[in-house]
Scaffold this active site. Structure first.
Site, PDB file in Angstrom:
ATOM      1  N   ASP A   1      70.211 -56.592 -32.761  1.00 54.76           N
ATOM      2  CA  ASP A   1      71.113 -56.473 -33.906  1.00 54.76           C
ATOM      3  C   ASP A   1      70.350 -56.502 -35.223  1.00 54.76           C
ATOM      4  OD1 ASP A   1      70.361 -59.074 -33.458  1.00 54.76           O
ATOM      5  OD2 ASP A   1      72.261 -59.947 -34.083  1.00 54.76           O
ATOM      6  N   HIS A   2      69.019 -56.677 -35.154  1.00 58.72           N
ATOM      7  CA  HIS A   2      68.129 -56.573 -36.310  1.00 58.72           C
ATOM      8  C   HIS A   2      67.247 -55.341 -36.137  1.00 58.72           C
ATOM      9  CE1 HIS A   2      68.581 -60.825 -37.950  1.00 58.72           C
ATOM     10  NE2 HIS A   2      69.238 -60.874 -36.799  1.00 58.72           N
TER      11      HIS A   2
ATOM     12  N   ASP B   1      63.179 -64.120 -39.875  1.00 62.52           N
ATOM     13  CA  ASP B   1      64.615 -64.107 -40.145  1.00 62.52           C
ATOM     14  C   ASP B   1      64.952 -65.352 -40.964  1.00 62.52           C
ATOM     15  OD1 ASP B   1      67.339 -64.011 -40.171  1.00 62.52           O
ATOM     16  OD2 ASP B   1      67.608 -63.997 -37.995  1.00 62.52           O
TER      17      ASP B   1
ATOM     18  N   GLU C   1      63.762 -65.201 -32.092  1.00 62.52           N
ATOM     19  CA  GLU C   1      64.774 -65.278 -31.040  1.00 62.52           C
ATOM     20  C   GLU C   1      64.228 -64.740 -29.719  1.00 62.52           C
ATOM     21  OE1 GLU C   1      69.191 -65.386 -31.557  1.00 62.52           O
ATOM     22  OE2 GLU C   1      68.718 -63.955 -33.143  1.00 62.52           O
TER      23      GLU C   1
ATOM     24  N   ASN D   1      63.369 -59.681 -35.311  1.00 67.24           N
ATOM     25  CA  ASN D   1      64.242 -60.537 -34.516  1.00 67.24           C
ATOM     26  C   ASN D   1      64.757 -59.702 -33.352  1.00 67.24           C
ATOM     27  OD1 ASN D   1      66.589 -61.849 -33.442  1.00 67.24           O
ATOM     28  ND2 ASN D   1      66.828 -63.016 -35.324  1.00 67.24           N
TER      29      ASN D   1
ATOM     30  N   TYR E   1      62.284 -68.481 -37.773  1.00 71.64           N
ATOM     31  CA  TYR E   1      63.668 -68.136 -37.460  1.00 71.64           C
ATOM     32  C   TYR E   1      64.521 -69.269 -38.026  1.00 71.64           C
ATOM     33  CZ  TYR E   1      67.978 -67.460 -34.823  1.00 71.64           C
ATOM     34  OH  TYR E   1      69.307 -67.293 -34.477  1.00 71.64           O
TER      35      TYR E   1
ATOM     36  N   ASN F   1      67.806 -65.774 -42.635  1.00 69.87           N
ATOM     37  CA  ASN F   1      69.258 -65.998 -42.575  1.00 69.87           C
ATOM     38  C   ASN F   1      69.856 -66.283 -43.950  1.00 69.87           C
ATOM     39  OD1 ASN F   1      70.759 -65.663 -40.120  1.00 69.87           O
ATOM     40  ND2 ASN F   1      69.462 -67.232 -39.193  1.00 69.87           N
TER      41      ASN F   1
END
EC number: 3.1.-.-
Length: 645
Positions: free
Chosen positions: A296-297, A196, A42, A7, A157, A198
């Site tokens: 951030d991943h 991802d 993303e 991501n 995602y 989540n």
């Protein structure tokens, strides 16, 4: 073979980090990842803004899924090295409703059937609405299916539960994914689900999973409960990376960058590789790559064996299983290189506004020189008008015009130029050189005019403009005006026209040169007004200035006012706090605040509403918070009290 999932939080932000900022192209970034198949989540771009270097990066076939309405939001991509992993088929979305034009034929489809909402138990939203068309769940560009022969790769995602209103959308998307994988397995296909998700699969995958309060209620969340039932041993999908590291603590793939959680590894594991059981014999190794920055991943990867031996002793190669050794084939129809804008079938909008090539620009310049027929020095010397067309000097009409035209007016104090016979009988081939000489003579005449007293000198580009006198320091606004010198009072200053300005009597010259501009008049008037203001200020008795009235003197007062703000100490650790700036849109955007400087960690004090007091770990950040404006007011009050004492 190596497959990477990441991501990236925006394809445009990735090159801002090292080592990606040292690489010039998207192909170089893909090569640096050292993978045969790269899955991005993303992307945060759209088809209309997609650059060619990202859409068709050299040897890689690219596949994209973009949101239908929100530009620069979500989006996924799959890059496959065509020499090692050429896709057989590809589809956008999980529902099967996102079809290209013309729609897929039965041979182009990956599966024989698609999920049907009538055979699924979907979750209603807050208003009780249940989606009747699964295409509604595919509108945000969150899924891609790519068939590599041996397996079907699903790059996802999955939605984040940012609010209660998104919970039903998140759960229904997971149910659609489960149904799609179920139908692929029924067709006898092996599946790799990556991306991802989540969702945290277990308490060990959450930074606060070790806390008793979180562990007891961990499975109460409906998305985690669904994920638990879908994974092995209860479901068909195997979390192969966790199988490689079953007891590994802190194996996180996502961190909250707003609280600098990556530095202390206070994160979650929400990025996965899930394989059906038939692919486990090909699986070799898997891990995360937390050292790679850019989002951030962090990336996660798996490796597959290039060759395996079955129980019967038969040797199988991965290339043969992925149909790479067969006859050559074309990329699937939805590959980006087959789009009209990248296959040469359609012109891009940017081509209409791009810079022209040097060859085109030079040819157009030459054509303009021929067709426009510029004015030559002969025209200037003989007084021909600019609108008169230029003809050949040997033409009868041209000779008559040259003979009968009156001589041009000459500037004062300069002798008229003498034209030789050769310059009057030039050919068209020498037009450019004549025009250059005319420009040079014009420049000389301008310098001559400036040297004359009747022509005011004009500043050149290289000359620096004289600096205006005025207030140069902030303290001069509060200081007593300096006494005007005798030179300023008694001496008259010549203006640009040579006239004299009487400063003391505040009179203006009655005559001026015809070349004096209105700006010069205004300047003279301002000078006179300034002198009068100086006289008035001197006649008044001035007491101490505001700066002098401040205790400690002006320098100390200004130093106190503009001194760097001293960070306050947090209440628990008594250590200097750290200043941050609000970036979230809203009334507080741009404001600064102080919080505890210690890193976050399991049990850090996130506030009484989020953390039980008995679970607070004082080794990590406390809940200290104070606006910088409040700290500044407190420091000014302390300084005032200190002056009074």
């Amino acid at each position: 073979m190596r497959i990477v999932s990441w991501n990236i939080n925006g394809i445009r932000t990735l090159p801002q980090y090292h080592p990606w900022n040292t690489l010039k192209t998207c192909e170089a970034i893909l090569d640096e990842l050292n993978a045969d198949i790269v899955c991005f989540q993303e992307m945060k771009t759209s088809r209309t803004t997609l650059d060619r270097s990202i859409a068709t990066p050299g040897k890689y076939d690219a596949f994209f899924s973009f949101p239908s309405s929100k530009g620069g939001y979500s989006g996924v991509a799959v890059y496959a090295n065509s020499s090692n992993a050429l896709p057989v088929k590809a589809e956008e979305g999980l529902s099967g409703r996102l079809q290209p034009k013309p729609p897929f034929s039965q041979e182009e489809r990956i599966a024989s059937s698609y999920p049907d909402p009538d055979n699924m138990v979907l979750v209603p939203d807050e208003e009780g609405h249940i989606p009747s068309d699964l295409g509604e769940l595919d509108q945000e560009g969150r899924g891609l299916l790519v068939d590599f022969g041996l397996f079907v790769l699903i790059n996802l995602y999955c939605p984040n539960e940012s609010s209660d209103t998104r919970r039903s959308y998140k759960l229904n998307y997971h149910l659609m994914l489960e149904e799609r994988v179920k139908r692929l397995i029924q067709d006898g296909r092996e599946v790799i689900v990556t991306g991802d998700m989540n969702i945290c699969a277990a308490p060990i995958d959450h930074c606060d999973g070790s806390l008793a309060s979180r562990a007891n209620e961990f499975w109460e969340h409906p998305a985690r409960a669904w994920f638990r039932e879908w994974l092995h041993p209860r479901g068909p999908m195997v979390d192969v990376i966790r199988n490689c590291w079953p007891e590994r603590q802190g194996m996180y793939t996502c961190w909250n960058t707003k609280i600098s959680a990556r530095e202390s590894n206070y994160g979650t594991r929400i990025d996965y590789f899930l394989l059906t059981k038939g692919l486990l014999k090909w699986f070799k190794h898997g891990d995360i790559q937390p050292s790679l920055k850019g989002s951030d991943h962090c990336p996660v990867f798996i490796e597959l064996h290039d060759e395996i031996t079955t129980e019967t002793g038969e040797t199988l190669t991965l290339r043969n299983a992925m149909k790479m050794d067969g006859p050559p084939r074309e990329s699937p129809r939805i590959a980006a290189k087959n789009w009209d804008e990248f296959s040469g079938k359609q012109k891009l909008l940017s081509t209409f506004f791009g810079k022209k090539s040097n060859s085109t620009a030079s040819s157009e310049t030459k054509l303009a020189e021929i067709t426009q027929q510029p004015k030559t020095s002969v025209d200037m010397a003989q007084g021909l008008s600019a609108s008169q067309p230029l003809t050949h000097p040997n033409h009868p009409e041209t000779k008559t015009a040259l003979r009968d035209s009156p001589p041009p007016p000459q500037p004062p104090s300069s002798s008229p130029p003498v034209l030789s016979q050769s310059s009057q009988t030039h050919t068209p081939s020498t037009a450019l050189s004549i025009d250059a000489s005319a420009s040079a003579s014009t420049a000389k005449r301008k310098k001559k005019m400036q040297a004359d007293s009747n022509y005011p000198a004009q500043p050149t580009k290289k000359q620096k403009k004289p600096q205006k006198t005025g207030q140069t320091q902030l303290s001069t606004f509060f200081s007593k005006p300096a006494k005007a010198s005798s030179t300023e009072k008694n001496c008259a200053e010549p203006s640009s026209s040579g006239a004299v300005v009487d400063v003391e009597n505040d009179t203006l010259p009655t005559t001026k040169s015809p070349y004096t501009s209105t700006e010069d008049d205004n300047t003279s008037q301002m000078d006179s007004d300034f002198a009068l203001a100086q006289q008035l200020s001197e006649s008044q008795e001035t007491s101490a200035t505001p700066v002098e009235r401040l205790s400690g003197g002006g320098k100390q007062a200004w130093s106190t006012l503009f001194a760097p703000l001293k960070p306050p100490n947090c209440m628990i650790h008594r250590e200097p706090a750290k200043e941050f700036t609000v970036n979230k849109p809203g009334p507080n955007k741009g404001k600064t605040f102080f919080i505890c400087s210690r890193p976050v960690g399991p049990g850090y004090d996130a506030g009484k509403a989020y953390r039980l007091r008995e679970e607070v770990d004082p080794r990590y950040r406390c809940n200290f918070f104070k606006w910088s404006s409040e700290v500044k007011k407190e420091s000014l009050r302390e300084a005032k009290h200190g002056q009074n004492d």
